[in-house]
Design a protein around this motif. Structure first.
Motif, short mmCIF file in Angstrom:
data_model
loop_
_atom_site.label_atom_id
_atom_site.label_comp_id
_atom_site.label_asym_id
_atom_site.label_seq_id
_atom_site.Cartn_x
_atom_site.Cartn_y
_atom_site.Cartn_z
N GLN A 66 -1.61 -3.80 -11.65
CA GLN A 66 -0.74 -4.70 -10.84
C GLN A 66 -0.56 -6.02 -11.55
O GLN A 66 -1.48 -6.58 -12.13
CB GLN A 66 -1.35 -4.93 -9.45
CG GLN A 66 -1.39 -3.68 -8.57
CD GLN A 66 -0.06 -2.95 -8.49
OE1 GLN A 66 0.10 -1.86 -9.01
NE2 GLN A 66 0.90 -3.56 -7.84
N ILE B 244 -6.56 11.37 -10.76
CA ILE B 244 -6.39 12.50 -9.85
C ILE B 244 -7.28 13.65 -10.32
O ILE B 244 -7.97 14.29 -9.52
CB ILE B 244 -4.91 12.92 -9.76
CG1 ILE B 244 -4.07 11.84 -9.06
CG2 ILE B 244 -4.77 14.25 -9.00
CD1 ILE B 244 -2.57 12.06 -9.13
N THR C 153 3.92 5.86 -5.40
CA THR C 153 3.79 6.02 -6.85
C THR C 153 2.85 7.18 -7.17
O THR C 153 3.14 8.02 -8.03
CB THR C 153 3.24 4.72 -7.48
OG1 THR C 153 4.12 3.66 -7.13
CG2 THR C 153 3.14 4.84 -8.98
N ILE C 154 1.74 7.23 -6.44
CA ILE C 154 0.79 8.33 -6.63
C ILE C 154 1.46 9.66 -6.32
O ILE C 154 1.33 10.64 -7.07
CB ILE C 154 -0.45 8.12 -5.74
CG1 ILE C 154 -1.26 6.92 -6.26
CG2 ILE C 154 -1.33 9.38 -5.72
CD1 ILE C 154 -2.29 6.41 -5.29
N GLY C 155 2.20 9.69 -5.24
CA GLY C 155 2.91 10.91 -4.85
C GLY C 155 3.87 11.36 -5.93
O GLY C 155 3.96 12.55 -6.27
N THR D 102 0.83 -1.20 0.00
CA THR D 102 0.00 0.00 0.00
C THR D 102 0.87 1.25 0.00
O THR D 102 0.58 2.22 -0.71
CB THR D 102 -0.94 0.01 1.22
OG1 THR D 102 -1.72 -1.18 1.22
CG2 THR D 102 -1.85 1.22 1.21
N LEU E 40 -7.82 6.06 -6.17
CA LEU E 40 -6.53 6.05 -6.87
C LEU E 40 -5.91 4.67 -6.83
O LEU E 40 -5.30 4.22 -7.81
CB LEU E 40 -5.59 7.09 -6.24
CG LEU E 40 -6.07 8.54 -6.40
CD1 LEU E 40 -5.18 9.49 -5.61
CD2 LEU E 40 -6.11 8.95 -7.86
N ARG E 41 -6.07 3.99 -5.74
CA ARG E 41 -5.54 2.64 -5.64
C ARG E 41 -6.21 1.70 -6.60
O ARG E 41 -5.61 0.78 -7.12
CB ARG E 41 -5.94 2.11 -4.29
CG ARG E 41 -5.20 1.85 -3.30
CD ARG E 41 -6.01 1.45 -2.10
NE ARG E 41 -5.43 0.18 -1.74
CZ ARG E 41 -5.17 -0.19 -0.54
NH1 ARG E 41 -5.48 0.59 0.45
NH2 ARG E 41 -4.63 -1.34 -0.33
N LEU F 273 -4.61 2.25 -9.97
CA LEU F 273 -3.28 1.61 -10.03
C LEU F 273 -3.41 0.10 -9.97
O LEU F 273 -2.64 -0.62 -10.60
CB LEU F 273 -2.42 2.08 -8.86
CG LEU F 273 -1.41 3.17 -9.16
CD1 LEU F 273 -0.64 3.51 -7.89
CD2 LEU F 273 -0.45 2.75 -10.26
N PHE G 237 0.90 15.52 0.15
CA PHE G 237 2.12 15.17 -0.56
C PHE G 237 2.98 16.38 -0.89
O PHE G 237 4.18 16.39 -0.65
CB PHE G 237 1.80 14.42 -1.86
CG PHE G 237 1.54 12.95 -1.66
CD1 PHE G 237 0.26 12.48 -1.54
CD2 PHE G 237 2.60 12.07 -1.56
CE1 PHE G 237 0.02 11.13 -1.35
CE2 PHE G 237 2.37 10.71 -1.37
CZ PHE G 237 1.08 10.24 -1.26
N LEU H 149 2.21 1.85 -3.43
CA LEU H 149 1.18 2.47 -4.27
C LEU H 149 1.07 3.96 -3.99
O LEU H 149 1.01 4.79 -4.90
CB LEU H 149 -0.20 1.84 -3.98
CG LEU H 149 -0.52 0.51 -4.63
CD1 LEU H 149 -1.90 0.04 -4.18
CD2 LEU H 149 -0.51 0.65 -6.15
N ALA H 150 1.04 4.28 -2.70
CA ALA H 150 0.91 5.69 -2.31
C ALA H 150 2.09 6.51 -2.80
O ALA H 150 1.95 7.64 -3.25
CB ALA H 150 0.76 5.81 -0.79
N VAL I 280 -3.20 7.45 -13.88
CA VAL I 280 -3.27 7.99 -12.52
C VAL I 280 -3.54 9.49 -12.56
O VAL I 280 -4.34 10.02 -11.79
CB VAL I 280 -1.98 7.67 -11.72
CG1 VAL I 280 -2.00 8.37 -10.37
CG2 VAL I 280 -1.84 6.17 -11.53
N PHE J 288 -7.87 7.95 -1.77
CA PHE J 288 -6.91 6.87 -1.91
C PHE J 288 -7.57 5.61 -2.45
O PHE J 288 -7.02 4.90 -3.28
CB PHE J 288 -6.22 6.60 -0.58
CG PHE J 288 -5.01 5.72 -0.67
CD1 PHE J 288 -4.72 4.77 0.28
CD2 PHE J 288 -4.14 5.85 -1.75
CE1 PHE J 288 -3.59 3.97 0.18
CE2 PHE J 288 -3.01 5.05 -1.87
CZ PHE J 288 -2.74 4.11 -0.89
#
Lengths: 223, 78
Positions: free
Chosen positions: B78, B24, A47-49, A41, B70-71, B74, B39, A44-45, B20, B67
């Motif tokens: 995977q 967003i 990567t988003i950042g 997790t 967004l997860r 992504l 961030f 993933l976070a 992504v 989240f």
């Protein structure tokens, strides 16, 4: 070890962003060393950042920023940029410890020589010093079968089980599990009858005990 | 060992990045804002709450909701 209970996503997101303060980060880092799912997790976070940063107006970014982001997607986590209060997970092979290594560094002891202090009712604690005063960190040791007195919170409470297990309502929490509780919940965890239960507990406000006696003791035991 | 990416890998990575970015962009503004403040500005939950004047609980739920979305995006890769 199968981990069934995890911190909520907002905590993991902030940890990955480097915006989580030291005391909370200690708990998350300790949980991460025990939980592969949450490590993913975090990746993933991150990567988003990285993509968020790459999407920013040009004047704040270097020309090879996008290459950096793409490299992050290939090699997450280990090479991620560390930020402010983010605690680095030490993946080097070294002296093996029972507690997560990051926790040992803060406590200064491993599980067998924690200087426990009794707080009554066969519950022991060891307060952990951090530079961040926004929250309190402590190790709690509850004798097998004992109950932590019923209490509510004025804030968030994280409990990471390090050994043994406890029952909270209908849920069982055992080694590696993290219970992430907000202020609405009043609860009364009961340690498993087979062994003592040792936990890392983080709270961001004094715990409100429901019973009269524990409330009197609070200033003395630092809750 | 990771040699320089193949053209196919480059394409896949660009697709991930574009997906992504789109997700967003598709977030409600209030969710996008808390993610950005976390961030880019490195603000803690309390700092976000103070900065934009919303309850702490709202900060947490917006972070969780964004989240989650967004997860999910992504996760497709995977």
């Amino acid at each position: 070890m199968t981990v069934n209970h995890h911190p909520h996503d907002d905590l993991l997101l902030s940890y990955a962003a480097g915006s989580l303060s030291e005391t909370w980060s200690l708990a998350v880092a300790s949980h991460l060393s025990l939980c592969a799912e949450c490590q993913r997790t975090i990746e993933l976070a991150e990567t988003i950042g990285g993509i968020l940063f790459a999407d920013m107006p040009d004047e704040r970014m270097s020309s090879d920023a996008l290459d950096h982001v793409l490299a992050q997607i290939d090699q997450p986590s280990g090479e991620a940029a560390s930020a402010n209060t983010r605690l680095a997970l030490d993946k080097r092979a070294a002296v093996s410890t029972t507690f997560p290594r990051v926790l040992c560094e803060y406590v200064g002891h491993d599980v067998d020589d924690v200087p426990w202090k009794s707080i009554g009712g066969e519950v022991y604690q060891h307060l952990i010093k951090t530079a961040d005063k926004s929250a309190r960190a402590r190790l709690l040791r509850i004798a097998a079968g004992k109950t932590v007195p019923s209490h509510g919170h004025r804030g968030r409470e994280l409990t990471l089980v390090l050994s043994g297990s406890y029952q909270d309502g209908l849920s069982l929490f055992s080694a590696g599990d993290m219970e992430d509780v907000d202020e609405e919940l009043v609860h009364k965890p009961i340690a498993d009858t087979a062994t003592d239960c040792i936990c890392l507990v983080i709270t961001d406000a004094p715990i409100k005990f429901k019973e009269w006696v524990p409330r009197l003791l609070q200033p003395m035991i630092g809750i | 060992p990771n040699d320089s990416p193949t053209p196919l890998q480059n394409m896949e990575q660009s697709t991930i990045v574009e997906s992504v970015k789109r997700s967003i962009g598709d977030l409600p503004e209030d969710q996008r804002e808390v993610v950005r403040l976390s961030f880019i500005e490195g603000l803690s939950h309390q700092e976000i709450s103070d900065a934009i004047g919303i309850p702490l609980g709202t900060v947490k739920s917006r972070l969780r909701l964004s989240f989650e979305k967004l997860r999910h995006t992504l996760g497709d890769f995977q």
